[in-house]
Motif scaffolding. Structure first.
Motif, mmCIF file in Angstrom:
data_model
loop_
_atom_site.group_PDB
_atom_site.id
_atom_site.type_symbol
_atom_site.label_atom_id
_atom_site.label_comp_id
_atom_site.label_asym_id
_atom_site.label_seq_id
_atom_site.Cartn_x
_atom_site.Cartn_y
_atom_site.Cartn_z
ATOM 1 N N GLY A 51 0.814 -1.207 0.000
ATOM 2 C CA GLY A 51 0.000 0.000 0.000
ATOM 3 C C GLY A 51 0.848 1.257 0.000
ATOM 4 O O GLY A 51 0.544 2.230 -0.687
ATOM 5 N N GLU A 52 1.927 1.243 0.778
ATOM 6 C CA GLU A 52 2.823 2.401 0.834
ATOM 7 C C GLU A 52 3.562 2.602 -0.493
ATOM 8 O O GLU A 52 3.862 3.724 -0.881
ATOM 9 C CB GLU A 52 3.849 2.229 1.958
ATOM 10 N N ALA A 53 3.852 1.514 -1.195
ATOM 11 C CA ALA A 53 4.609 1.595 -2.447
ATOM 12 C C ALA A 53 3.730 1.896 -3.654
ATOM 13 O O ALA A 53 4.249 2.166 -4.735
ATOM 14 C CB ALA A 53 5.353 0.287 -2.683
ATOM 15 N N HIS A 54 2.431 1.875 -3.478
ATOM 16 C CA HIS A 54 1.512 2.038 -4.611
ATOM 17 C C HIS A 54 1.786 3.314 -5.413
ATOM 18 O O HIS A 54 1.779 3.296 -6.644
ATOM 19 C CB HIS A 54 0.068 2.029 -4.117
ATOM 20 N N SER A 55 2.050 4.410 -4.745
ATOM 21 C CA SER A 55 2.233 5.683 -5.437
ATOM 22 C C SER A 55 3.669 5.928 -5.901
ATOM 23 O O SER A 55 3.943 6.943 -6.531
ATOM 24 C CB SER A 55 1.798 6.832 -4.530
ATOM 25 N N ASP A 79 19.003 2.536 0.649
ATOM 26 C CA ASP A 79 19.512 3.146 1.885
ATOM 27 C C ASP A 79 18.881 4.508 2.116
ATOM 28 O O ASP A 79 18.639 4.906 3.248
ATOM 29 C CB ASP A 79 21.035 3.280 1.844
ATOM 30 N N HIS A 80 18.601 5.211 1.043
ATOM 31 C CA HIS A 80 18.026 6.544 1.154
ATOM 32 C C HIS A 80 16.512 6.507 1.375
ATOM 33 O O HIS A 80 15.978 7.259 2.179
ATOM 34 C CB HIS A 80 18.352 7.355 -0.103
ATOM 35 N N HIS A 81 15.806 5.639 0.651
ATOM 36 C CA HIS A 81 14.342 5.644 0.658
ATOM 37 C C HIS A 81 13.693 4.554 1.512
ATOM 38 O O HIS A 81 12.525 4.677 1.850
ATOM 39 C CB HIS A 81 13.803 5.493 -0.768
ATOM 40 N N SER A 89 13.735 5.288 11.148
ATOM 41 C CA SER A 89 12.956 4.722 10.046
ATOM 42 C C SER A 89 11.633 5.480 9.926
ATOM 43 O O SER A 89 11.040 5.881 10.922
ATOM 44 C CB SER A 89 12.651 3.246 10.311
ATOM 45 N N ARG A 90 11.176 5.668 8.691
ATOM 46 C CA ARG A 90 9.905 6.360 8.507
ATOM 47 C C ARG A 90 8.736 5.391 8.435
ATOM 48 O O ARG A 90 7.597 5.794 8.307
ATOM 49 C CB ARG A 90 9.949 7.247 7.270
#
Length: 96
Positions: free
Chosen positions: A13-17, A42-44, A90-91
């Motif tokens: 769900g988080e990766a959908h966009s 590492d960045h995202h 972590s986000r």
């Protein structure tokens, strides 16, 4: 860190966009591509990569995830979702 089905669903769900940040060319997983995937993840923390238009896309995605120490979340068509959570700051707060 193995992901359970609830965590995979959350990450999908988080990766959908998201748009793919790394495109695998005809050379496959070269050293430079692996470096780019490692830098991006590492960045995202959560990225999409676009795979070759050949057979064995799931194997390519699994090899890419293993090469950078990430978890393969999902493969849909020619797009794979990879996740590698940072130890600190972590986000993403994954569900249990």
């Amino acid at each position: 860190m193995a992901l359970n089905p609830k965590q995979r669903q959350f990450l999908k769900g988080e990766a959908h966009s998201l748009n793919p940040v790394v495109l695998l060319g005809s050379d496959g997983l070269s050293e430079n591509v692996i470096k780019e995937i490692a830098s991006s993840i590492d960045h995202h923390e959560l990225i999409k990569i676009k795979l070759n238009a050949g057979e064995g896309r799931k194997e390519q995605a699994a090899q890419a995830a293993e090469a950078v120490g990430a978890e393969l979340v999902n493969v849909v068509g020619r797009v794979a979702i990879l996740f590698k959570q940072r130890k600190e700051d972590s986000r993403f707060i994954l569900p249990r």
